[in-house]
Design a protein around this motif. Structure first.
Motif, mmCIF file in Angstrom:
data_model
loop_
_atom_site.group_PDB
_atom_site.id
_atom_site.type_symbol
_atom_site.label_atom_id
_atom_site.label_comp_id
_atom_site.label_asym_id
_atom_site.label_seq_id
_atom_site.Cartn_x
_atom_site.Cartn_y
_atom_site.Cartn_z
ATOM 1 N N THR A 161 0.826 -1.207 0.000
ATOM 2 C CA THR A 161 0.000 0.000 0.000
ATOM 3 C C THR A 161 0.858 1.255 0.000
ATOM 4 O O THR A 161 0.579 2.228 -0.713
ATOM 5 N N LEU A 162 1.917 1.245 0.795
ATOM 6 C CA LEU A 162 2.836 2.385 0.810
ATOM 7 C C LEU A 162 3.453 2.610 -0.565
ATOM 8 O O LEU A 162 3.586 3.745 -1.025
ATOM 9 N N ASN A 163 3.829 1.519 -1.231
ATOM 10 C CA ASN A 163 4.387 1.627 -2.583
ATOM 11 C C ASN A 163 3.357 2.184 -3.558
ATOM 12 O O ASN A 163 3.682 3.033 -4.400
ATOM 13 N N ALA A 164 2.112 1.694 -3.458
ATOM 14 C CA ALA A 164 1.063 2.158 -4.362
ATOM 15 C C ALA A 164 0.818 3.655 -4.189
ATOM 16 O O ALA A 164 0.660 4.390 -5.176
ATOM 17 N N ILE A 165 0.808 4.121 -2.944
ATOM 18 C CA ILE A 165 0.571 5.540 -2.676
ATOM 19 C C ILE A 165 1.730 6.399 -3.181
ATOM 20 O O ILE A 165 1.539 7.376 -3.912
ATOM 21 N N TRP A 166 2.955 6.006 -2.804
ATOM 22 C CA TRP A 166 4.125 6.809 -3.151
ATOM 23 C C TRP A 166 4.340 6.879 -4.658
ATOM 24 O O TRP A 166 4.477 7.964 -5.238
ATOM 25 N N PHE A 167 4.350 5.714 -5.306
ATOM 26 C CA PHE A 167 4.623 5.707 -6.742
ATOM 27 C C PHE A 167 3.405 6.137 -7.551
ATOM 28 O O PHE A 167 3.548 6.622 -8.678
ATOM 29 N N GLY A 168 2.197 5.973 -6.996
ATOM 30 C CA GLY A 168 1.012 6.510 -7.650
ATOM 31 C C GLY A 168 1.074 8.028 -7.731
ATOM 32 O O GLY A 168 0.772 8.635 -8.766
ATOM 33 N N LEU A 169 1.494 8.664 -6.630
ATOM 34 C CA LEU A 169 1.686 10.116 -6.632
ATOM 35 C C LEU A 169 2.774 10.525 -7.621
ATOM 36 O O LEU A 169 2.670 11.558 -8.288
ATOM 37 N N MET A 170 3.807 9.693 -7.722
ATOM 38 C CA MET A 170 4.888 9.986 -8.661
ATOM 39 C C MET A 170 4.380 9.914 -10.105
ATOM 40 O O MET A 170 4.750 10.743 -10.950
ATOM 41 N N VAL A 171 3.525 8.930 -10.386
ATOM 42 C CA VAL A 171 2.934 8.811 -11.722
ATOM 43 C C VAL A 171 2.122 10.057 -12.056
ATOM 44 O O VAL A 171 2.223 10.616 -13.157
ATOM 45 N N ILE A 172 1.294 10.498 -11.114
ATOM 46 C CA ILE A 172 0.467 11.690 -11.334
ATOM 47 C C ILE A 172 1.341 12.917 -11.568
ATOM 48 O O ILE A 172 1.057 13.756 -12.444
ATOM 49 N N LEU A 173 2.426 13.038 -10.798
ATOM 50 C CA LEU A 173 3.334 14.165 -10.959
ATOM 51 C C LEU A 173 3.943 14.186 -12.354
ATOM 52 O O LEU A 173 3.937 15.212 -13.036
ATOM 53 N N PHE A 174 4.460 13.044 -12.788
ATOM 54 C CA PHE A 174 5.111 12.999 -14.092
ATOM 55 C C PHE A 174 4.110 13.163 -15.226
ATOM 56 O O PHE A 174 4.440 13.727 -16.267
ATOM 57 N N SER A 175 2.882 12.672 -15.054
ATOM 58 C CA SER A 175 1.881 12.833 -16.110
ATOM 59 C C SER A 175 1.488 14.295 -16.255
ATOM 60 O O SER A 175 1.133 14.743 -17.347
ATOM 61 N N GLY A 176 1.564 15.052 -15.163
ATOM 62 C CA GLY A 176 1.275 16.481 -15.230
ATOM 63 C C GLY A 176 2.351 17.255 -15.962
ATOM 64 O O GLY A 176 2.118 18.365 -16.442
ATOM 65 N N LEU A 177 3.541 16.676 -16.038
ATOM 66 C CA LEU A 177 4.661 17.331 -16.719
ATOM 67 C C LEU A 177 4.930 16.722 -18.087
ATOM 68 O O LEU A 177 5.992 16.928 -18.662
ATOM 69 N N THR A 178 3.941 15.994 -18.620
ATOM 70 C CA THR A 178 4.167 15.230 -19.846
ATOM 71 C C THR A 178 4.570 16.096 -21.025
ATOM 72 O O THR A 178 5.460 15.744 -21.799
ATOM 73 N N LYS A 179 3.924 17.257 -21.198
ATOM 74 C CA LYS A 179 4.217 18.086 -22.356
ATOM 75 C C LYS A 179 5.679 18.505 -22.376
ATOM 76 O O LYS A 179 6.359 18.463 -23.406
ATOM 77 N N PHE A 180 6.192 18.893 -21.210
ATOM 78 C CA PHE A 180 7.595 19.269 -21.122
ATOM 79 C C PHE A 180 8.496 18.052 -21.250
ATOM 80 O O PHE A 180 9.517 18.080 -21.927
ATOM 81 N N ALA A 181 8.080 16.953 -20.605
ATOM 82 C CA ALA A 181 8.938 15.775 -20.548
ATOM 83 C C ALA A 181 9.090 15.096 -21.895
ATOM 84 O O ALA A 181 10.031 14.338 -22.103
ATOM 85 N N ARG A 182 8.150 15.347 -22.837
ATOM 86 C CA ARG A 182 8.255 14.727 -24.160
ATOM 87 C C ARG A 182 9.214 15.472 -25.074
ATOM 88 O O ARG A 182 9.492 15.015 -26.178
ATOM 89 N N ASN A 183 9.720 16.610 -24.633
ATOM 90 C CA ASN A 183 10.684 17.353 -25.424
ATOM 91 C C ASN A 183 11.880 16.467 -25.738
ATOM 92 O O ASN A 183 12.376 15.738 -24.887
ATOM 93 N N GLY A 184 12.354 16.528 -26.986
ATOM 94 C CA GLY A 184 13.416 15.632 -27.422
ATOM 95 C C GLY A 184 14.684 15.735 -26.615
ATOM 96 O O GLY A 184 15.285 14.727 -26.234
ATOM 97 N N ASN A 185 15.132 16.968 -26.337
ATOM 98 C CA ASN A 185 16.359 17.155 -25.571
ATOM 99 C C ASN A 185 16.209 16.628 -24.144
ATOM 100 O O ASN A 185 17.136 16.019 -23.599
ATOM 101 N N PHE A 186 15.047 16.870 -23.544
ATOM 102 C CA PHE A 186 14.815 16.380 -22.191
ATOM 103 C C PHE A 186 14.819 14.856 -22.179
ATOM 104 O O PHE A 186 15.364 14.226 -21.266
ATOM 105 N N GLN A 187 14.207 14.247 -23.204
ATOM 106 C CA GLN A 187 14.151 12.788 -23.270
ATOM 107 C C GLN A 187 15.549 12.190 -23.406
ATOM 108 O O GLN A 187 15.853 11.171 -22.798
ATOM 109 N N ARG A 188 16.399 12.841 -24.206
ATOM 110 C CA ARG A 188 17.762 12.330 -24.366
ATOM 111 C C ARG A 188 18.510 12.390 -23.041
ATOM 112 O O ARG A 188 19.209 11.451 -22.664
#
Length: 210
Positions: A161-188
């Motif tokens: 449960t602790l893992n689900a909560i912690w990494f679930g929040l991490m998933v939500i955080l990264f999905s909110g930054l998807t537009k920036f994170a898909r930038n080619g230079n950032f991905q490299r």
């Protein structure tokens, strides 16, 4: 099992969960290119692996891995090789490069949910340190006279449960930054960091001694 013991285990498990490790790196690599659902599939793979290790610990198979130098070494090197393989793949992708003006389209690099689930599963299932954590924790928190099976699975449930909560929040955080994170230079850059960290964890696991 007393509440004080549950709280103590929760505190110890929380420190283990939030400490930097390959799970967080895998989430950071998966979500920007494959989406939130794939990230949650990673998390489901993590949880499945925890129950697998917990079941092995309860049944005593993990004890064999600790006592048998050959069995422990075999599992350890398989896990280390898998982490290094993930790292090498990421480094190759980073060195190939992505044109600065381009963005990564989600569909081009999108993982299926099943593949994302398997990545999360194998990242943890091939790590004998998870079983060793359970083997060390279970005897400390099981009160004599209790049913070891039910108490052990309670501890696994808390850890999962602790893992689900912690990494679930991490998933939500990264999905909110998807537009920036898909930038080619950032991905490299991200693939380079991801590859380096995975290889480092693989080497660390390979050199681990019980």
């Amino acid at each position: 099992m007393a509440w004080s013991e549950i709280i103590t285990f929760t505190f110890v498990a929380t420190l283990l969960v939030i400490s930097p490790g390959p799970n967080g790196v895998l989430i950071a690599k998966t979500v920007p290119t494959s989406g939130r659902a794939a990230g949650f599939a990673n998390v489901l793979g993590f949880i499945t692996a925890f129950y697998l290790h917990g079941a092995l610990s309860i049944l005593g198979i993990s004890l064999l891995l600790v006592q048998s130098a050959f069995a422990f070494t075999l599992i350890k090197y398989i896990g280390a090789a898998y982490l290094c393989w993930l790292g090498i793949k990421s480094l190759i992708a980073a060195f190939k490069g992505i044109a600065p003006a381009t963005n990564i389209a989600p569909a081009r690099h999108k993982r299926t949910l099943f593949k994302a689930y398997l990545e999360g599963l194998f990242t943890n299932a091939l790590n004998p340190k998870v079983s060793m954590f359970y083997l060390a924790a279970f005897p400390q928190f099981i009160t004599p006279g209790e049913t070891a099976l039910s108490t052990s699975f309670l501890l696994i449930f808390i850890h999962s449960t602790l893992n689900a909560i912690w990494f679930g929040l991490m998933v939500i955080l990264f999905s909110g930054l998807t537009k920036f994170a898909r930038n080619g230079n950032f991905q490299r850059w991200l693939k380079g960091v991801t590859g380096t960290v995975f290889i480092a964890f693989g080497i660390k696991l390979a050199s681990f001694r019980p």
